[in-house]
Design a protein around this motif. Structure first.
Motif, PDB file in Angstrom:
ATOM      1  N   ALA A   5       0.836  -1.194   0.000  1.00  0.00           N
ATOM      2  CA  ALA A   5       0.000   0.000   0.000  1.00  0.00           C
ATOM      3  C   ALA A   5       0.873   1.248   0.000  1.00  0.00           C
ATOM      4  CB  ALA A   5      -0.910  -0.006   1.219  1.00  0.00           C
ATOM      5  N   GLN A   6       0.428   2.254  -0.732  1.00  0.00           N
ATOM      6  CA  GLN A   6       1.153   3.515  -0.772  1.00  0.00           C
ATOM      7  C   GLN A   6       0.866   4.307   0.503  1.00  0.00           C
ATOM      8  OE1 GLN A   6       1.506   5.775  -4.361  1.00  0.00           O
ATOM      9  NE2 GLN A   6       0.655   4.145  -5.624  1.00  0.00           N
ATOM     10  N   PRO A   7       1.796   5.162   0.915  1.00  0.00           N
ATOM     11  CA  PRO A   7       1.614   5.925   2.152  1.00  0.00           C
ATOM     12  C   PRO A   7       0.522   6.967   1.992  1.00  0.00           C
ATOM     13  CG  PRO A   7       3.549   6.709   0.965  1.00  0.00           C
ATOM     14  CD  PRO A   7       3.078   5.474   0.239  1.00  0.00           C
ATOM     15  N   ARG A  38      -3.850   6.598  -2.414  1.00  0.00           N
ATOM     16  CA  ARG A  38      -3.250   7.196  -1.228  1.00  0.00           C
ATOM     17  C   ARG A  38      -4.340   7.943  -0.475  1.00  0.00           C
ATOM     18  NH1 ARG A  38       2.480  10.124  -2.497  1.00  0.00           N
ATOM     19  NH2 ARG A  38       2.416  10.193  -0.213  1.00  0.00           N
ATOM     20  N   GLN A  39      -4.374   7.783   0.821  1.00  0.00           N
ATOM     21  CA  GLN A  39      -5.423   8.387   1.624  1.00  0.00           C
ATOM     22  C   GLN A  39      -5.029   9.810   2.021  1.00  0.00           C
ATOM     23  OE1 GLN A  39      -8.322   7.008   2.212  1.00  0.00           O
ATOM     24  NE2 GLN A  39      -9.159   8.661   3.440  1.00  0.00           N
ATOM     25  N   PRO A  40      -5.806  10.833   1.632  1.00  0.00           N
ATOM     26  CA  PRO A  40      -5.484  12.195   2.063  1.00  0.00           C
ATOM     27  C   PRO A  40      -5.625  12.353   3.581  1.00  0.00           C
ATOM     28  CG  PRO A  40      -7.025  12.208   0.216  1.00  0.00           C
ATOM     29  CD  PRO A  40      -6.964  10.801   0.715  1.00  0.00           C
ATOM     30  N   VAL A  41      -4.672  13.063   4.150  1.00  0.00           N
ATOM     31  CA  VAL A  41      -4.681  13.365   5.583  1.00  0.00           C
ATOM     32  C   VAL A  41      -4.638  14.876   5.741  1.00  0.00           C
ATOM     33  CG1 VAL A  41      -3.429  13.179   7.751  1.00  0.00           C
ATOM     34  CG2 VAL A  41      -3.538  11.211   6.200  1.00  0.00           C
ATOM     35  N   LEU A  42      -5.595  15.444   6.449  1.00  0.00           N
ATOM     36  CA  LEU A  42      -5.625  16.890   6.698  1.00  0.00           C
ATOM     37  C   LEU A  42      -4.649  17.184   7.827  1.00  0.00           C
ATOM     38  CD1 LEU A  42      -8.381  16.155   5.295  1.00  0.00           C
ATOM     39  CD2 LEU A  42      -9.300  18.218   6.357  1.00  0.00           C
ATOM     40  N   ALA A  43      -3.392  17.419   7.462  1.00  0.00           N
ATOM     41  CA  ALA A  43      -2.316  17.505   8.444  1.00  0.00           C
ATOM     42  C   ALA A  43      -2.192  18.880   9.086  1.00  0.00           C
ATOM     43  CB  ALA A  43      -0.989  17.110   7.791  1.00  0.00           C
ATOM     44  N   ASP A  77       6.614  16.712   7.500  1.00  0.00           N
ATOM     45  CA  ASP A  77       5.442  15.842   7.582  1.00  0.00           C
ATOM     46  C   ASP A  77       4.332  16.314   6.635  1.00  0.00           C
ATOM     47  OD1 ASP A  77       4.860  18.161   8.970  1.00  0.00           O
ATOM     48  OD2 ASP A  77       3.813  17.162  10.619  1.00  0.00           O
ATOM     49  N   ILE A  78       4.704  17.071   5.604  1.00  0.00           N
ATOM     50  CA  ILE A  78       3.770  17.553   4.590  1.00  0.00           C
ATOM     51  C   ILE A  78       4.228  17.053   3.219  1.00  0.00           C
ATOM     52  CG2 ILE A  78       2.827  19.598   3.431  1.00  0.00           C
ATOM     53  CD1 ILE A  78       1.760  19.182   6.228  1.00  0.00           C
ATOM     54  N   ASP A  79       3.310  16.450   2.470  1.00  0.00           N
ATOM     55  CA  ASP A  79       3.614  15.971   1.117  1.00  0.00           C
ATOM     56  C   ASP A  79       3.102  16.917   0.042  1.00  0.00           C
ATOM     57  OD1 ASP A  79       4.646  13.398   2.047  1.00  0.00           O
ATOM     58  OD2 ASP A  79       2.548  12.933   2.525  1.00  0.00           O
ATOM     59  N   LEU A  80       2.026  17.630   0.337  1.00  0.00           N
ATOM     60  CA  LEU A  80       1.391  18.499  -0.649  1.00  0.00           C
ATOM     61  C   LEU A  80       0.980  19.805   0.002  1.00  0.00           C
ATOM     62  CD1 LEU A  80      -1.196  17.567  -3.348  1.00  0.00           C
ATOM     63  CD2 LEU A  80      -1.775  19.389  -1.740  1.00  0.00           C
ATOM     64  N   LEU A 345      -6.347  14.494  -8.349  1.00  0.00           N
ATOM     65  CA  LEU A 345      -4.959  14.823  -8.032  1.00  0.00           C
ATOM     66  C   LEU A 345      -4.279  13.671  -7.297  1.00  0.00           C
ATOM     67  CD1 LEU A 345      -2.598  16.718  -8.063  1.00  0.00           C
ATOM     68  CD2 LEU A 345      -3.581  17.958  -6.113  1.00  0.00           C
ATOM     69  N   VAL A 346      -4.981  13.020  -6.383  1.00  0.00           N
ATOM     70  CA  VAL A 346      -4.391  11.873  -5.682  1.00  0.00           C
ATOM     71  C   VAL A 346      -4.023  10.768  -6.668  1.00  0.00           C
ATOM     72  CG1 VAL A 346      -4.832  10.027  -4.029  1.00  0.00           C
ATOM     73  CG2 VAL A 346      -5.522  12.365  -3.481  1.00  0.00           C
ATOM     74  N   HIS A 347      -4.900  10.482  -7.608  1.00  0.00           N
ATOM     75  CA  HIS A 347      -4.599   9.455  -8.610  1.00  0.00           C
ATOM     76  C   HIS A 347      -3.390   9.862  -9.455  1.00  0.00           C
ATOM     77  CE1 HIS A 347      -7.548   6.226  -8.422  1.00  0.00           C
ATOM     78  NE2 HIS A 347      -8.458   7.110  -8.049  1.00  0.00           N
ATOM     79  N   ALA A 348      -3.318  11.123  -9.864  1.00  0.00           N
ATOM     80  CA  ALA A 348      -2.189  11.575 -10.674  1.00  0.00           C
ATOM     81  C   ALA A 348      -0.880  11.422  -9.901  1.00  0.00           C
ATOM     82  CB  ALA A 348      -2.390  13.023 -11.095  1.00  0.00           C
ATOM     83  N   ILE A 349      -0.875  11.783  -8.620  1.00  0.00           N
ATOM     84  CA  ILE A 349       0.326  11.658  -7.800  1.00  0.00           C
ATOM     85  C   ILE A 349       0.728  10.197  -7.658  1.00  0.00           C
ATOM     86  CG2 ILE A 349       1.212  11.938  -5.445  1.00  0.00           C
ATOM     87  CD1 ILE A 349      -0.425  14.555  -5.310  1.00  0.00           C
ATOM     88  N   ALA A 350      -0.232   9.337  -7.371  1.00  0.00           N
ATOM     89  CA  ALA A 350       0.070   7.921  -7.172  1.00  0.00           C
ATOM     90  C   ALA A 350       0.579   7.267  -8.452  1.00  0.00           C
ATOM     91  CB  ALA A 350      -1.179   7.189  -6.671  1.00  0.00           C
ATOM     92  N   GLU A 351       0.092   7.741  -9.600  1.00  0.00           N
ATOM     93  CA  GLU A 351       0.480   7.159 -10.884  1.00  0.00           C
ATOM     94  C   GLU A 351       1.654   7.873 -11.534  1.00  0.00           C
ATOM     95  OE1 GLU A 351      -3.187   7.350 -13.044  1.00  0.00           O
ATOM     96  OE2 GLU A 351      -4.272   6.327 -11.415  1.00  0.00           O
ATOM     97  N   GLY A 352       2.072   9.003 -10.959  1.00  0.00           N
ATOM     98  CA  GLY A 352       3.204   9.733 -11.486  1.00  0.00           C
ATOM     99  C   GLY A 352       2.951  10.387 -12.836  1.00  0.00           C
ATOM    100  N   ARG A 353       1.705  10.722 -13.140  1.00  0.00           N
ATOM    101  CA  ARG A 353       1.388  11.348 -14.425  1.00  0.00           C
ATOM    102  C   ARG A 353       1.024  12.820 -14.223  1.00  0.00           C
ATOM    103  NH1 ARG A 353      -4.129  11.707 -14.335  1.00  0.00           N
ATOM    104  NH2 ARG A 353      -5.206  10.085 -13.123  1.00  0.00           N
TER     105      ARG A 353
END
Length: 387
Positions: A5-7, A38-43, A77-80, A345-353
């Motif tokens: 599973a992706q983080p 990837r599950q979004p987290v409101l950090a 601890d922030i990815d986006l 956007l989550v799908h694009a990030i996970a797929e690298g496109r």
């Protein structure tokens, strides 16, 4: 062997007003409705007022707060980084976030100037080589009905496109006593109705048509040029409105199809009347945001006795985005466009496109807006002479 599973995707958002609330809804809901890689987290949510940003965090479900966006960008601890601020800060925040290795979502319009947008697009292209993505938030692309319209046009249902008409009509500036907010100051907003509303309708027209504008001719106007200040000083004080109140312009697509656009904050009685119609040799499509679960289609191939626009209720599971929502006939609303934006956007990030719309798309939009302003500055209304 099971795929690992992706983080989670840890989001830090700058801004907590109208768009901050809408984006929060999107990030909070997307992973609960769609099966995301990837599950979004409101950090972290960021704003300058400690009490206000803390209240926003509690209300919208963010885990932590910051009062300086630079601190947020620097956190490991922030990815986006999601930018929901006035336009004058878009470039600085986005460039810093990309340099810090983050993905970026930036509200439209991308920047206040073409020069800023060019710098942002170059930085995004460099970051893409490091597997970082940057996207502009044009949420009306994510209405299921407009996505269905794009699919139908791409499938050739309209044939060769001839005409596109788009309007976005609002009334919130009709009262001359409405205060001088940041949206009415060029140094913060970049432009008025043109950037705020016009950017949406130009992007939607280009997205649906599947091609870009090649030229424009425009008029703009500022109807109320002084408005009350809100700085709390005694006595009545006003400041200059330095942006347009309304923009009216025509355009030509690269294919030769014609387009007309109207964006105004002075349409008395209209709240958010975004409407479009596309006419082609084989048919026409029409959409009204106030009835956003409907798309109207005319098939010119039907016998004249049976021809006419017919309503498509866009709630079927094979319509865009709707396989994850409710049974047919149960409509969606404005807030769902931000859920779909987060999903994409989550799908694009996970797929690298590359995401759509990209910062390069945002730059092209900025050039259209600049061309409209340049044309409006040159044009003047001529009074017909009598015989």
């Amino acid at each position: 062997m099971e795929q690992q599973a992706q983080p989670p995707l840890r989001v830090g958002m700058v801004g907590y007003a109208f768009m901050g609330a809408a984006h929060s809804q999107g990030w909070r809901t997307a992973g609960r409705v769609f099966d995301l890689p990837r599950q979004p987290v409101l950090a972290v949510i960021c704003g300058r007022d400690p009490a206000a940003v803390s209240a926003a965090a509690d209300r919208y479900g963010w885990a932590d707060t910051e009062t300086d966006w630079r601190t947020l960008v620097a956190r490991d601890d922030i990815d986006l980084v999601d930018i929901c601020t006035p336009g004058d800060s878009h470039a600085e925040i986005a460039l810093a976030a990309l340099a810090a290795g983050k993905h970026v979502l930036c509200e439209k319009p991308l920047a206040n100037t073409v020069e800023e947008a060019e710098t942002m697009a170059r930085a995004a292209e460099t970051a893409y080589a490091r597997d970082q993505l940057a996207m502009v938030g044009f949420n009306y692309r994510r209405v299921p009905a407009t996505s269905l319209a794009r699919r139908m046009i791409a499938d050739g249902r309209l044939g060769t496109l001839r005409h596109v008409r788009v309007t976005c009509l609002q009334e919130w500036l009709v009262d001359p006593e409405f205060p001088l907010t940041w949206r009415l100051r060029r140094e913060q907003a970049g432009s008025g109705s043109l950037g705020d509303l016009g950017a949406h309708i130009v992007d939607l027209a280009q997205y649906l048509a599947g091609e870009r504008l090649a030229g424009v001719s425009a008029l703009t106007e500022t109807f109320v040029r002084e408005r009350p200040l809100t700085d709390g000083t005694e006595g009545r004080r006003t400041g200059a409105v330095t942006v347009d109140d309304a923009a009216l312009f025509t355009g030509r697509f690269a294919s030769g199809a014609l387009a007309s656009f109207e964006a105004t904050r002075y349409a008395t009685g209209r709240k958010n009347a975004l409407r479009l119609e596309l006419n082609g040799e084989r048919g026409s499509l029409a959409f009204d945001l106030e009835r956003l679960n409907e798309l109207w289609f005319h098939d010119a191939g039907q016998p004249a006795a049976e021809a006419g626009f017919r309503r498509i209720l866009v709630t079927e599971p094979d319509h865009p985005y709707l396989d994850a929502w409710w049974p047919p006939g149960h409509g969606l609303g404005y807030e769902h466009t931000f859920v779909h934006q987060a999903r994409d956007l989550v799908h694009a990030i996970a797929e690298g496109r590359r995401p759509e719309p990209s910062f390069a798309d945002g730059l092209q939009m900025q050039r259209v807006l600049a061309a409209v302003e340049e044309s409006a500055a040159k044009n003047s209304v001529h009074t017909p002479t009598s015989d």
